[in-house]
Design a protein around this motif. Structure first.
Motif, PDB file in Angstrom:
ATOM      1  N   VAL A  21       0.839  -1.207   0.000  1.00 46.34           N
ATOM      2  CA  VAL A  21       0.000   0.000   0.000  1.00 46.34           C
ATOM      3  C   VAL A  21       0.870   1.251   0.000  1.00 46.34           C
ATOM      4  CG1 VAL A  21      -1.647   1.324   1.382  1.00 46.34           C
ATOM      5  CG2 VAL A  21      -1.994  -1.115   1.042  1.00 46.34           C
ATOM      6  N   MET A  24       2.154   1.836  -3.464  1.00 43.02           N
ATOM      7  CA  MET A  24       1.111   2.399  -4.330  1.00 43.02           C
ATOM      8  C   MET A  24       0.935   3.892  -4.081  1.00 43.02           C
ATOM      9  SD  MET A  24       0.178   0.385  -6.427  1.00 43.02           S
ATOM     10  CE  MET A  24      -0.903  -0.795  -7.081  1.00 43.02           C
ATOM     11  N   LYS A  28       1.783   7.480  -6.518  1.00 38.51           N
ATOM     12  CA  LYS A  28       0.621   8.347  -6.784  1.00 38.51           C
ATOM     13  C   LYS A  28      -0.567   7.570  -7.356  1.00 38.51           C
ATOM     14  CE  LYS A  28       2.947  12.292  -6.106  1.00 38.51           C
ATOM     15  NZ  LYS A  28       3.136  12.700  -4.772  1.00 38.51           N
ATOM     16  N   LEU A  29      -0.683   6.305  -7.003  1.00 37.20           N
ATOM     17  CA  LEU A  29      -1.819   5.480  -7.405  1.00 37.20           C
ATOM     18  C   LEU A  29      -2.737   5.389  -6.182  1.00 37.20           C
ATOM     19  CD1 LEU A  29       0.152   2.670  -9.240  1.00 37.20           C
ATOM     20  CD2 LEU A  29      -1.036   4.609 -10.273  1.00 37.20           C
ATOM     21  N   SER A  30      -3.629   6.335  -6.045  1.00 39.34           N
ATOM     22  CA  SER A  30      -4.395   6.440  -4.809  1.00 39.34           C
ATOM     23  C   SER A  30      -5.890   6.194  -4.983  1.00 39.34           C
ATOM     24  CB  SER A  30      -4.174   7.818  -4.187  1.00 39.34           C
ATOM     25  OG  SER A  30      -4.562   8.832  -5.089  1.00 39.34           O
ATOM     26  N   GLU A  31      -6.283   5.507  -6.044  1.00 38.53           N
ATOM     27  CA  GLU A  31      -7.685   5.141  -6.171  1.00 38.53           C
ATOM     28  C   GLU A  31      -7.964   3.954  -5.251  1.00 38.53           C
ATOM     29  OE1 GLU A  31      -9.360   4.793 -10.035  1.00 38.53           O
ATOM     30  OE2 GLU A  31      -7.997   6.294 -10.873  1.00 38.53           O
ATOM     31  N   TRP A  33      -9.586   1.103  -5.592  1.00 35.80           N
ATOM     32  CA  TRP A  33      -9.374  -0.260  -6.063  1.00 35.80           C
ATOM     33  C   TRP A  33      -7.896  -0.595  -6.171  1.00 35.80           C
ATOM     34  CZ3 TRP A  33      -6.770  -1.437 -10.530  1.00 35.80           C
ATOM     35  CH2 TRP A  33      -6.553  -0.391 -11.435  1.00 35.80           C
ATOM     36  N   GLN A  34      -7.054   0.410  -6.439  1.00 35.97           N
ATOM     37  CA  GLN A  34      -5.614   0.156  -6.537  1.00 35.97           C
ATOM     38  C   GLN A  34      -5.020  -0.155  -5.163  1.00 35.97           C
ATOM     39  OE1 GLN A  34      -4.691   3.885  -8.383  1.00 35.97           O
ATOM     40  NE2 GLN A  34      -4.593   2.991 -10.447  1.00 35.97           N
ATOM     41  N   ILE A  35      -5.453   0.588  -4.175  1.00 43.54           N
ATOM     42  CA  ILE A  35      -4.964   0.350  -2.816  1.00 43.54           C
ATOM     43  C   ILE A  35      -5.467  -1.005  -2.312  1.00 43.54           C
ATOM     44  CG2 ILE A  35      -5.078   1.172  -0.437  1.00 43.54           C
ATOM     45  CD1 ILE A  35      -5.085   4.015  -1.598  1.00 43.54           C
ATOM     46  N   ALA A  37      -6.273  -3.603  -4.130  1.00 45.43           N
ATOM     47  CA  ALA A  37      -5.579  -4.658  -4.865  1.00 45.43           C
ATOM     48  C   ALA A  37      -4.170  -4.870  -4.311  1.00 45.43           C
ATOM     49  CB  ALA A  37      -5.514  -4.310  -6.343  1.00 45.43           C
ATOM     50  N   ALA A  38      -3.485  -3.789  -3.991  1.00 45.06           N
ATOM     51  CA  ALA A  38      -2.142  -3.922  -3.417  1.00 45.06           C
ATOM     52  C   ALA A  38      -2.210  -4.610  -2.058  1.00 45.06           C
ATOM     53  CB  ALA A  38      -1.494  -2.542  -3.274  1.00 45.06           C
TER      54      ALA A  38
END
Length: 73
Positions: A21, A24, A28-31, A33-35, A37-38
Motif C-alpha cells: 500500500v 502504491m 501516486k496510485l491512490s484510487e 481499487w488500486q490500494i 488490490a495492493a
C-alpha cells in the motif's frame, strides 16, 4: 507447524500488505481499487512466505544441533 505459521502469517501479512500500500501511494496510485488490490496481493504473497518461514523455524527447533550431546541427570 501450522500454528507457528499462522502466528508468523499475522506478522508477515501486515508487513507485506502495508509495504504494498505504501508503494502504491508513493507511485501516486491512490484510487480505492488500486490500494485494495495492493493490500490483497500483500495478503496472498504472505501465505507462502509464512509457511516457508514456519517450516524452517519448526525444523530448526525440532532438530538437535549438530555435534551436541544431550545428557540427562
Amino acid at each position: 507447524m501450522l500454528r507457528l505459521a499462522a502466528v508468523i502469517y499475522v506478522l508477515v501479512a501486515t508487513v507485506l500488505a502495508g509495504s504494498a500500500v505504501t508503494a502504491m501511494l508513493a507511485l501516486k496510485l491512490s484510487e480505492g481499487w488500486q490500494i485494495a488490490a495492493a493490500f490483497a496481493v500483500g495478503l496472498v504473497v504472505a501465505a507462502p512466505v509464512a509457511l516457508l518461514l514456519g517450516r524452517k523455524i519448526y525444523t530448526a527447533i525440532a532438530a538437535p544441533a549438530a555435534g551436541s550431546t544431550i545428557r540427562h541427570a
